[in-house]
Design a protein around this motif. Structure first.
Motif, PDB file in Angstrom:
ATOM      1  N   ASP A 193       0.777  -1.164  -0.083  1.00  0.00           N
ATOM      2  CA  ASP A 193       0.024   0.058  -0.090  1.00  0.00           C
ATOM      3  C   ASP A 193       0.858   1.255  -0.034  1.00  0.00           C
ATOM      4  O   ASP A 193       0.403   2.413   0.367  1.00  0.00           O
ATOM      5  N   ARG A 194       2.146   1.005  -0.283  1.00  0.00           N
ATOM      6  CA  ARG A 194       2.860   2.227  -0.470  1.00  0.00           C
ATOM      7  C   ARG A 194       4.035   2.407  -1.348  1.00  0.00           C
ATOM      8  O   ARG A 194       4.621   1.028  -1.429  1.00  0.00           O
ATOM      9  N   THR A 196       7.795   3.950  -1.550  1.00  0.00           N
ATOM     10  CA  THR A 196       8.977   4.894  -0.651  1.00  0.00           C
ATOM     11  C   THR A 196      10.211   4.993  -1.918  1.00  0.00           C
ATOM     12  O   THR A 196      10.671   4.091  -2.414  1.00  0.00           O
ATOM     13  N   GLU A 257       7.251   9.039   0.928  1.00  0.00           N
ATOM     14  CA  GLU A 257       6.452   7.721   0.888  1.00  0.00           C
ATOM     15  C   GLU A 257       5.099   8.329   0.382  1.00  0.00           C
ATOM     16  O   GLU A 257       4.518   9.036   1.107  1.00  0.00           O
ATOM     17  N   LEU A 258       4.566   7.512  -0.638  1.00  0.00           N
ATOM     18  CA  LEU A 258       3.380   7.621  -1.015  1.00  0.00           C
ATOM     19  C   LEU A 258       2.321   6.498  -0.732  1.00  0.00           C
ATOM     20  O   LEU A 258       2.777   5.200  -0.772  1.00  0.00           O
ATOM     21  N   ALA A 259       1.356   6.977  -0.115  1.00  0.00           N
ATOM     22  CA  ALA A 259       0.304   5.741   0.230  1.00  0.00           C
ATOM     23  C   ALA A 259      -0.499   5.605  -0.989  1.00  0.00           C
ATOM     24  O   ALA A 259      -1.372   6.358  -1.401  1.00  0.00           O
ATOM     25  N   THR A 260      -0.352   4.441  -1.550  1.00  0.00           N
ATOM     26  CA  THR A 260      -0.846   4.094  -3.049  1.00  0.00           C
ATOM     27  C   THR A 260      -2.447   3.914  -2.958  1.00  0.00           C
ATOM     28  O   THR A 260      -3.083   3.745  -4.078  1.00  0.00           O
ATOM     29  N   GLU A 306       3.065  16.174   5.418  1.00  0.00           N
ATOM     30  CA  GLU A 306       2.065  15.432   4.584  1.00  0.00           C
ATOM     31  C   GLU A 306       1.550  16.328   3.741  1.00  0.00           C
ATOM     32  O   GLU A 306       1.410  17.632   3.693  1.00  0.00           O
TER      33      GLU A 306
END
Length: 398
Positions: A193-194, A196, A257-260, A306
């Motif tokens: 779910d991410r 990096t 870090e992207l929360a996909t 964020e």
């Protein structure tokens, strides 16, 4: 058994250094190819070089303005039609899980129905090259148009693939100068779910700078694989670097870090780094708090900021630890304006082409005394989370 399965088995069973020979035998025997050339993109992604042991046959083909180059850049099959009767020459992109590797050029395509099968064979070839590359120098040698410096050799051992594409996002990264790197590097990893991403630059010169970067990347990976949050990854890497050099040398780094599943982006900017967002054709600098470089002081605390990405956003991240005179994050100096202009001009480019284009544009605006200043850049396109929450399958990227 169909010929694609037979071809795959032949490639998979070939000795690593015999893979190109096995490829040509397969194409002649099962596809009636008159000739076939396998070309890899060099470290600078400026030319395509034939994979061959014969130096006299290594005639580079520019990525720009050649049919093979168009196939590589656009990530689509490009056909050269014969002037009269004869076979079509097809240029097919070779990728491995979205990472652009090179081009397979085949002469003797007489039926267009073969193109789909050949395109699939080119993808099989990409995966086999990645595996075979662990057991031979052939492909590593084919990547270089000129000799790498020792530090550049060290640095190119670190990064994973230069690009990745999923239904939610596309990522591309590039380092400059490709053949003379010292401490610049990038790293990324994709989880359930991410995504990096790190941009790292071990300051200093020569092997010392490269070794500092290797230590920093290893520490970041160690903390990431332990499941630690982004800010803690920075803190533990800071401790490792300080323990090694007692603050006498430090490492600027940009951690993202992207929360996909949501498009939420966390960022830790530890040292010189910049971010520009392209939204609705307007490029704006993202105001990122610049914190202390890693390893400068003992037990530094880091905080993650964020941001929310919207579907269609393009984010360009640049780490420039070696440039002098560039303004800091959120600044309004010449470096910021040049970077924003460079990003604004990338709207029609694929994300894998953006980092190199941006670095070329920004470098062209630097003082003549700094033509080879090191820099690393990454481009992240956010398409939006999938409604069903499923990440889909990997798609070829450009």
């Amino acid at each position: 058994m169909n010929r694609l399965v037979i071809s795959h088995r032949a490639l998979r069973s070939a000795a690593p250094h015999r893979l190109p020979d096995a490829l040509r035998r397969v194409l002649r025997a099962h596809y009636a190819a008159e000739s076939a050339d396998f070309l890899l993109a060099d470290y600078g992604h400026g030319v395509l070089l034939p994979v061959t042991d014969a130096a006299r046959e290594r005639r580079p083909q520019p990525v720009h303005a050649t049919p093979a180059g168009r196939a590589f850049s656009a990530q689509r099959t490009v056909l050269e039609e014969p002037d009269g009767e004869g076979a079509v020459r097809a240029h097919l992109p070779v990728t491995a899980r979205g990472d652009r590797l090179g081009v397979l050029s085949v002469t003797g395509v007489r039926a267009r129905r073969e193109l789909g099968e050949l395109a699939e064979l080119a993808q099989v070839l990409g995966h086999e090259v990645v595996v075979a590359g662990r057991g031979t120098n052939l492909f590593h040698q084919a990547l270089r148009q000129e000799r790498l410096t020792l530090t550049a050799e060290l640095q190119w051992q670190l990064p994973p693939a230069r690009s990745c594409e999923r239904p939610e996002f596309a990522l591309g990264a590039h380092m400059h100068p490709a053949y003379g790197l010292q401490g610049t590097c990038f790293d990324w990893a994709l989880g359930a779910d991410r995504l990096t991403l790190y941009l790292v630059d071990g300051t200093g010169e020569g092997v010392d700078a490269s070794l500092r970067t290797h230590l920093a990347v290893a520490a970041l990976r160690n903390a990431r694989r332990a499941g630690l949050p982004l800010a803690d990854q920075a803190a533990l890497t800071d401790q490792a670097l300080y323990a090694h050099s007692q603050g006498e040398a430090h490492v600027p780094a940009l951690l993202a870090e992207l929360a996909t599943t949501t498009g939420r982006l966390r960022v830790v900017a530890a040292g010189a780094s910049r971010m520009v967002r392209l939204r609705d054709r307007a490029a704006t600098t993202v105001d990122v708090e610049d914190q202390l470089p890693l390893g400068m002081f003992e037990e530094t605390d880091y905080a993650a900021q964020e941001f929310a990405l919207l579907p269609g956003d393009r984010l360009v991240l640049v780490g420039e630890g070696r440039r002098s005179g560039a303004s800091g994050p959120g600044g309004d100096g010449p470096g910021e304006r040049a970077l924003a202009r460079a990003v604004a001009a990338t709207g029609l480019l694929r994300p894998t082409e953006v980092p190199a284009a941006v670095l070329r544009e920004v470098a062209g605006r630097q003082d003549a005394g700094e033509p080879d200043a090191e820099a690393v850049a990454a481009c992240l396109d956010w398409f939006g989370a999938r409604p069903d929450g499923h990440d889909g399958t990997a798609a070829p990227t450009g």
